[in-house]
Structure formats: structure tokens, C-alpha cells
Motif scaffolding. Structure first.
Motif, PDB file in Angstrom:
ATOM      1  N   ASP A  95      74.943  97.481  -7.508  1.00 28.17           N
ATOM      2  CA  ASP A  95      73.816  96.758  -7.965  1.00 28.17           C
ATOM      3  C   ASP A  95      73.100  96.090  -6.691  1.00 28.17           C
ATOM      4  O   ASP A  95      71.582  96.150  -6.893  1.00 28.17           O
ATOM      5  CB  ASP A  95      74.397  95.615  -8.682  1.00 28.17           C
ATOM      6  CG  ASP A  95      74.943  95.906 -10.073  1.00 28.17           C
ATOM      7  OD1 ASP A  95      74.609  96.273 -10.998  1.00 28.17           O
ATOM      8  OD2 ASP A  95      76.507  96.180  -9.804  1.00 28.17           O
TER       9      ASP A  95
ATOM     10  N   ARG B   8      67.834 103.289  -4.544  1.00 29.07           N
ATOM     11  CA  ARG B   8      67.096 102.607  -5.612  1.00 29.07           C
ATOM     12  C   ARG B   8      68.002 100.975  -5.746  1.00 29.07           C
ATOM     13  O   ARG B   8      67.894 100.455  -6.814  1.00 29.07           O
ATOM     14  CB  ARG B   8      66.785 103.215  -6.865  1.00 29.07           C
ATOM     15  CG  ARG B   8      65.857 104.516  -6.351  1.00 29.07           C
ATOM     16  CD  ARG B   8      65.451 105.169  -7.735  1.00 29.07           C
ATOM     17  NE  ARG B   8      64.706 106.516  -7.323  1.00 29.07           N
ATOM     18  CZ  ARG B   8      63.449 106.136  -7.448  1.00 29.07           C
ATOM     19  NH1 ARG B   8      63.031 105.256  -8.104  1.00 29.07           N
ATOM     20  NH2 ARG B   8      62.771 107.292  -7.303  1.00 29.07           N
TER      21      ARG B   8
ATOM     22  N   ASP C 279      67.181  89.109 -11.815  1.00 30.07           N
ATOM     23  CA  ASP C 279      65.967  90.088 -12.458  1.00 30.07           C
ATOM     24  C   ASP C 279      66.091  91.408 -11.450  1.00 30.07           C
ATOM     25  O   ASP C 279      65.110  91.578 -10.959  1.00 30.07           O
ATOM     26  CB  ASP C 279      64.685  89.431 -12.236  1.00 30.07           C
ATOM     27  CG  ASP C 279      63.524  90.237 -12.973  1.00 30.07           C
ATOM     28  OD1 ASP C 279      63.791  91.332 -13.501  1.00 30.07           O
ATOM     29  OD2 ASP C 279      62.386  89.747 -12.903  1.00 30.07           O
TER      30      ASP C 279
ATOM     31  N   ARG D  50      63.962  96.916  -8.262  1.00 29.81           N
ATOM     32  CA  ARG D  50      64.014  98.600  -8.562  1.00 29.81           C
ATOM     33  C   ARG D  50      62.567  99.058  -8.823  1.00 29.81           C
ATOM     34  O   ARG D  50      62.389 100.212  -8.544  1.00 29.81           O
ATOM     35  CB  ARG D  50      65.023  98.824  -9.865  1.00 29.81           C
ATOM     36  CG  ARG D  50      66.565  98.387  -9.121  1.00 29.81           C
ATOM     37  CD  ARG D  50      67.386  98.739 -10.353  1.00 29.81           C
ATOM     38  NE  ARG D  50      68.740  98.493 -10.027  1.00 29.81           N
ATOM     39  CZ  ARG D  50      69.692  99.374  -9.546  1.00 29.81           C
ATOM     40  NH1 ARG D  50      69.351 100.429  -9.031  1.00 29.81           N
ATOM     41  NH2 ARG D  50      70.834  98.919  -9.305  1.00 29.81           N
ATOM     42  N   ALA D  51      61.701  98.305  -9.414  1.00 38.47           N
ATOM     43  CA  ALA D  51      60.541  98.933  -9.946  1.00 38.47           C
ATOM     44  C   ALA D  51      59.635  99.324  -8.818  1.00 38.47           C
ATOM     45  O   ALA D  51      58.802 100.417  -8.929  1.00 38.47           O
ATOM     46  CB  ALA D  51      59.911  97.948 -10.725  1.00 38.47           C
TER      47      ALA D  51
ATOM     48  N   GLY E  55      65.747  94.766 -12.369  1.00 38.84           N
ATOM     49  CA  GLY E  55      64.503  95.459 -12.234  1.00 38.84           C
ATOM     50  C   GLY E  55      63.148  95.081 -11.802  1.00 38.84           C
ATOM     51  O   GLY E  55      62.552  96.287 -11.241  1.00 38.84           O
ATOM     52  N   ARG E  56      63.022  94.034 -11.476  1.00 41.37           N
ATOM     53  CA  ARG E  56      61.626  93.794 -10.609  1.00 41.37           C
ATOM     54  C   ARG E  56      61.751  94.385  -9.243  1.00 41.37           C
ATOM     55  O   ARG E  56      60.907  94.884  -8.893  1.00 41.37           O
ATOM     56  CB  ARG E  56      61.676  92.052 -10.447  1.00 41.37           C
ATOM     57  CG  ARG E  56      60.747  91.559  -9.441  1.00 41.37           C
ATOM     58  CD  ARG E  56      60.950  90.169  -9.398  1.00 41.37           C
ATOM     59  NE  ARG E  56      60.436  89.840  -8.035  1.00 41.37           N
ATOM     60  CZ  ARG E  56      60.541  88.724  -7.395  1.00 41.37           C
ATOM     61  NH1 ARG E  56      61.476  87.683  -7.850  1.00 41.37           N
ATOM     62  NH2 ARG E  56      59.970  88.148  -6.121  1.00 41.37           N
TER      63      ARG E  56
END
Length: 532
Positions: A404, A431, A473, A478-479, A475-476
Motif C-alpha cells: 500500500d 503505482r 487517502d 495513486r491518481a 487514491g489521491r
């Protein structure tokens, strides 16, 4: 030509390249990628590394041939442990093992004396006088040996202290007298590498010798000189992985670092081309060695395609750690040493109750890693710390993708400030959000791209803050990888291999891959070396 291990080159190649590295190859992804990709580009590649023990090993890596050579470290400074120094510690033993032997001998004699005093068979006056004489002699001998042992231990400590006046005097003396040739006295062990590699290089008769890092530079330079003395045309590529003056010295010998710096300075000018890992390091190499041109930057980026090096499936990190898909994992992948800062990952675990740590290291049995595991047990978090072995270099990215967070907690050393290191690229292609200490190059990049959080090196509170921010957060972060596909394309070994191939082709214009109608490389195309 049949080479030493019995293999015979097959199809015609663009030229024969001998790559040199001072490790067992398996732990060095950069040299593996370089060897495999240059073989795929049509070069005949032989990669020489060092074997552990006395047995030679060899295997194929794609189209490249890997050979491990035993290095007999006969000339190590402490090979015979000579510590005598009449001016500093005149009573010291000549070898620490002699001190250990004498101390144990005194202990055994005192134990024998104690046993003799308990013997009931002979208790006459003569026996008592004899035992008394032995007791006095043993006590005097014990005190004398203890004094000499203390002197030996003190001398050994002084010899390992770079700030010790006599040690500084010795180093400075040889540097003044011999200049860059001082390594011949301060670190004679460098000749052992030449003894192990030199004849093999000569028999291979390379067109290009590719020296990885500083220890192989001199070995390569001398082999090129020998070949040129015989009338052969050979080119030397120096692949500078690190800024030598800015690294933490390997081991405690205070002579090692100045000797290695002198060694690098002596042979840097022999390089026909220099490649390195970052623009900042290129700047420092120009400044330090007076290079007449800029080194070519070949980033240590991961392989993202091509034929796999093994048919084995990618190992499952979560299965190896014994955790399910919902358990957060912070991973560190790479060399484990105090300056890498891994202790902060362990110290933070009591404050991050769900997080597990995976340490992907070459040896779980090293003293440093065992110390980390022991500390985890003291903190009551041993069940959340997992040591995981290396995987093949072209499986690293998919292996790491199961985590992660990718962590780079390295400390502030000059060499750490100037490059995006291998694991930064590997985490990026996996990623992963990155948590990195505020070393200059990587900290600035993480801030600029938004792919992770930066914390103050060695600051536990700030590290915990950074990890909590990412876990809150993910996803922030990984984006970024979806929004910047150009970034990941640039950070691939495939792109870097084309650059390295261009360096080789420029050294051997007849081997260049030219587009139809393109003129051949001319003699005025300048390559990199030291100023005359």
C-alpha cells in the motif's frame, strides 16, 4: 574464439562487451538490466561478478553470459591483524587473536590451579609452598596479560577511529607523499580484485569494458591499458553509481574512504565515456574529475516489458507476509543498513496499529536486520514485521504492487541527496504512494508530482504523520500515475537502454545502428574523459 568457461560466441555481434561489478550480480538490478538489454541490442555481453567462496559460477541472463569469480582477499589490511605500534601502544599484542589466546590461557591456568588446591591426595608443606608460588605467578601473569589486552583493545579502537591523531597523521602522510597513488598503501586489497578479474578480462579480448562503480574502475582501466599495449583498440565505459566522497564509509577502517577516493581520482581520466544515474551526480563528477564533457545519464529505472528472466510466477507478497487484502502494508525494498533509516519504520508501528511492514532485503540474517526484528519484539509488534527475500529483477514491480505504501526513509548523506534511486522508480511503476525522507532529489520530486508525502529524516512524529496521510487517502496519490503516463514512460529501463546503447555505438562507430541514409559517426564526435 573459445572463452575460458568453454562457451563459443554464436552469431556475429556488434562488439564484445565485458561488464565488471564487485558483487554477486543477483543483488544488483542495474547491472542485470544493462547486461540483458545490451545483449538484446546485438552486443556480445559477458558480465563478471564476484563469487562468495572459492567456487566459480556461471549462467545465462537472456543473451548475456554471467560469470562469478572467486576473489581471494589476501591483501586485506587486517588479514594478519598486525596492530603493533611502538609509539602508541608499546605493550599491545601484535594481533587481537593473540590477545584472546593469552587471556584464555591465563584463565585455563587459574582454573587448573583452583582444581589443584582442592586435591586431597597431597597436602604436605612442600605442596603448599608449590601452590603458593603458582598462585603468585598466576596473579602476576594475569595482571600482565590484562594490561596488554587493554592496550591491544585500545590500539584496535584507535586504528578504527578516523579522528585518532596517529591515524590521521598516517593517512595524511601517505596522501602527501603519493597523492592519488596512496591507495596502494592505504588499501592494498584493491589489488586482490585485479588478481581475480584481470586475466579473465584479457582472455575475453573485449571491445568495450564497462566498469560499474568505483572499485571496478581501476580493474577496468588497467585491463584496457594492457590491451592497448598489445595493439588492440579497447574502450572504457565508467558507470558511476554513487558520489564517492558523499557516501557513508563501508566498515570501520578510517583508511578506506580516502583510499577509495584516491583510487577513483587516479583512474577517472582513463574513461572514454562516463555514464551515471542523475544530472546532479553528473555535475559533481565534472567538477571533481575535470571531465571535458557531460556524463550521460542512464536512470536506474525498472524493466516494464520484454522476455521474463524466469518462468516462475511472481511471488505474492501478502501470502508471504500472511495477511489478507485489507491489511495495509508499508514496504521497503533494497539494501538494509543504518543510514537507510529502516528503524523508523519499526519504531512507528505502536502508533500505527493496523500497519504491517515488509522488508524486502537480501539477507534477513544480517546483524542490522536482526536488530530491527529484535526491536520489533521489544515493542510488541514482531507479528507485524516481515522480512522477505529478493525476487528476480524483472518481477520487482509486480511484486511490490501488492503493498500500500513504498517507504524510502534514508538519512541525510551527500550521496543520498542527488539521485532518484532504484526503489523510487520501482515504487512508482508499482503505482504505490511513496513516503520519503526530505533528501533533496527524491523529496523535491515527490512534492512536485504529488505521488507521496515527504517527512523530515529521522523524525518519528513526522514519519507517522506522513504514513497516516497516505493511508487516509491513498487514491489521491495513486491518481498521479494515471494523470502522468509520460512520467512513467520516461522512467522505464527500455528508454534508458536506448541511451546506453547509444553510448556504446558512439565508442564503436562501426557498430552503430544508423537510419537509412544517415552519415556515420565522425571522429570529431567528442566523448567523455578527463581533461589533458
Amino acid at each position: 574464439m573459445q572463452i575460458e568457461d568453454g562457451t563459443v560466441p554464436g552469431a556475429p555481434s556488434r562488439g564484445r562487451v565485458v561488464m565488471l561489478v564487485d558483487n554477486d550480480v543477483v543483488r544488483d538490478s542495474r547491472v542485470q538490466k544493462a547486461a540483458k538489454s545490451m545483449a538484446e541490442a546485438g552486443w556480445e555481453v559477458h558480465l563478471l561478478g564476484s563469487a562468495r567462496g572459492k567456487r566459480r559460477r556461471s549462467w545465462d541472463l537472456g543473451g548475456a553470459r554471467v560469470r562469478l569469480l572467486p576473489v581471494q582477499h589476501v591483501l586485506l589490511r587486517d588479514r594478519h591483524g598486525v596492530l603493533r605500534a611502538m609509539l602508541r601502544r608499546p605493550l599491545a599484542y601484535g594481533h587481537p587473536k593473540v590477545a584472546d589466546y593469552r587471556r584464555r590461557l591465563v584463565q585455563s591456568r587459574r582454573a587448573d590451579l583452583a582444581a589443584a588446591r582442592l586435591d586431597r591426595k597431597s597436602r604436605g608443606p612442600a605442596r603448599k609452598v608449590w601452590l603458593l608460588a603458582r598462585r603468585v605467578t598466576a596473579k602476576l601473569q594475569s595482571r600482565w596479560v590484562a594490561l596488554r589486552v587493554r592496550q591491544t583493545e585500545s590500539l584496535a579502537a584507535a586504528r578504527g577511529n578516523p579522528r585518532a591523531p596517529m591515524e590521521r597523521l598516517a593517512i595524511n602522510f601517505w596522501m602527501k607523499v603519493l597523492g592519488d597513488r596512496a591507495w596502494r598503501v592505504l588499501q592494498r586489497n584493491l589489488w586482490d580484485w585485479d588478481s581475480a578479474y584481470g586475466k579473465v578480462i584479457d582472455k575475453l579480448e573485449p571491445d568495450i569494458v564497462h566498469a560499474n562503480d568505483f572499485r571496478m574502475l581501476g580493474v577496468a582501466a588497467r585491463s584496457v591499458r594492457r590491451a592497448r599495449a598489445k595493439g588492440r583498440t579497447v574502450k572504457l565505459v565508467w558507470d558511476a553509481h554513487e558520489f564517492l566522497p558523499g557516501i557513508r564509509p563501508w566498515g570501520s577502517d578510517p583508511r578506506w574512504h580516502p583510499a577509495m577516493c584516491a583510487y577513483e581520482r587516479e583512474y577517472a581520466g582513463d574513461a572514454d565515456a562516463v555514464v551515471t544515474v542523475s544530472e546532479a551526480l553528473a555535475d559533481r563528477l565534472i567538477e571533481r574529475h575535470g571531465l571535458r564533457g557531460r556524463p550521460t545519464v542512464v536512470l536506474n529505472a525498472p524493466i516494464t516489458g520484454g522476455e521474463p528472466s524466469t518462468s516462475d510466477p511472481v511471488p505474492d507478497m501478502r501470502e508471504m507476509c500472511g495477511v489478507g487484502p485489507d491489511t495495509p502494508i508499508a514496504v521497503y525494498s533494497g539494501a538494509a543498513a543504518p543510514q537507510r533509516g529502516l528503524d523508523i519504520m519499526i519504531e512507528a508501528l505502536p502508533r500505527l496499529p493496523r500497519l504491517h511492514v515488509a522488508l524486502v532485503v537480501s539477507s534477513a540474517g544480517s546483524e542490522y536486520v536482526r536488530g530491527l526484528v529484535a526491536r520489533a519484539a521489544e515493542l510488541g509488534v514482531a507479528d507485524r514485521v516481515h522480512t522477505v527475500p529478493y525476487v528476480p529483477f524483472d518481477q520487482v514491480v509486480p511484486f511490490l504492487a501488492a503493498a500500500d505504501i513504498g517507504v524510502i526513509p534514508i538519512h541525510h548523506w551527500p550521496n543520498h541527496e542527488i539521485a532518484l534511486i532504484t526503489k523510487f522508480f520501482e515504487y512508482s511503476h508499482a503505482r504505490l504512494p511513496i513516503v520519503v525522507s526530505d533528501v533533496e532529489a527524491m523529496g523535491d520530486m515527490a512534492k512536485a508530482t504529488g505521488q507521496g508525502e515527504v517527512f523530515h529524516a529521522e523524525d518519528l512524529d513526522d514519519y507517522v504523520r506522513a504514513v497516516e496521510a497516505v493511508l487516509g487517502d491513498p487514491g489521491r496519490y495513486r491518481a498521479v500515475y494515471d494523470d502522468r503516463p509520460d512520467l512513467l514512460h520516461e522512467w522505464t529501463w527500455e528508454a534508458q537502454a536506448e541511451i546506453l546503447d547509444g553510448v556504446y555505438a558512439k565508442l564503436l562507430p562501426s557498430a552503430a545502428r544508423r537510419a537509412p541514409g544517415a552519415p556515420p559517426a565522425g571522429p570529431d564526435d567528442q566523448l567523455i574523459g578527463a581533461q589533458d
